[in-house]
Design an enzyme around this catalytic site. Sequence first.
Site, mmCIF file in Angstrom:
data_model
loop_
_atom_site.group_PDB
_atom_site.id
_atom_site.type_symbol
_atom_site.label_atom_id
_atom_site.label_comp_id
_atom_site.label_asym_id
_atom_site.label_seq_id
_atom_site.Cartn_x
_atom_site.Cartn_y
_atom_site.Cartn_z
ATOM 1 N N TYR A 97 15.358 -12.461 -2.052
ATOM 2 C CA TYR A 97 15.711 -11.163 -1.466
ATOM 3 C C TYR A 97 16.964 -10.613 -2.144
ATOM 4 C CZ TYR A 97 12.413 -12.567 2.131
ATOM 5 O OH TYR A 97 11.275 -12.969 2.791
ATOM 6 N N ASN A 120 5.936 -4.504 4.752
ATOM 7 C CA ASN A 120 4.984 -4.115 3.718
ATOM 8 C C ASN A 120 3.573 -4.023 4.325
ATOM 9 O OD1 ASN A 120 3.342 -3.915 1.437
ATOM 10 N ND2 ASN A 120 3.663 -6.041 0.820
ATOM 11 N N HIS A 129 4.579 -11.807 -0.854
ATOM 12 C CA HIS A 129 4.582 -13.271 -0.771
ATOM 13 C C HIS A 129 5.389 -13.906 -1.908
ATOM 14 C CE1 HIS A 129 1.098 -12.231 -3.309
ATOM 15 N NE2 HIS A 129 1.327 -13.374 -3.923
ATOM 16 N N GLU A 155 -1.436 -18.744 -7.332
ATOM 17 C CA GLU A 155 -0.823 -18.133 -8.510
ATOM 18 C C GLU A 155 -0.087 -19.158 -9.384
ATOM 19 O OE1 GLU A 155 1.602 -14.776 -7.467
ATOM 20 O OE2 GLU A 155 -0.011 -13.823 -6.347
#
Length: 159
Positions: A97, A120, A129, A155
């Site tokens: 963040y 979001n 994510h 991912e």
Amino acid sequence: MSTAYTHLESPIGPLLLASNERGLCAIHFAVHGKPARPARGWQEDPAPFRAAARQLERYFAGRLREFDLPLAPAGTPFQLEVWEALRRIPYGKTTSYGELARRLGRPAASRAVGAANGSNPLPIVVPCHRVIGADGSLTGFGGGIAIKRALLELEGALL
């Protein structure tokens, strides 16, 4: 502005997709294992979601790294700025963040960035994510930490 919706089965559970004339405007996760419910006045119509469904299926199969869909999220100017920055986080990478706030030129705004990230309306497609705690911990996610972990594992961002 009318809103259409459809349900889509996925490896992380049923998703509810919503779209208006401008584009995809919401993705909702299941709630307690049950498909999310559409808002009052939304009309069920799978036709506007063919491209989104195809791209999400390819993403979950590991064959799509970047979505190319018309998006129409509703938010404040700051939220829209944060959500656009989320789209620039590469597939398979994470950021914090605080780092996201610095990229936006607002180094003291990590909590505000976190709040915008948490609101979001288009998770997965706008990859909130991929934002984790500064210490590498998996912090809050609208779909729950298990889904966040599953998306990051898909991912290759978590080894």
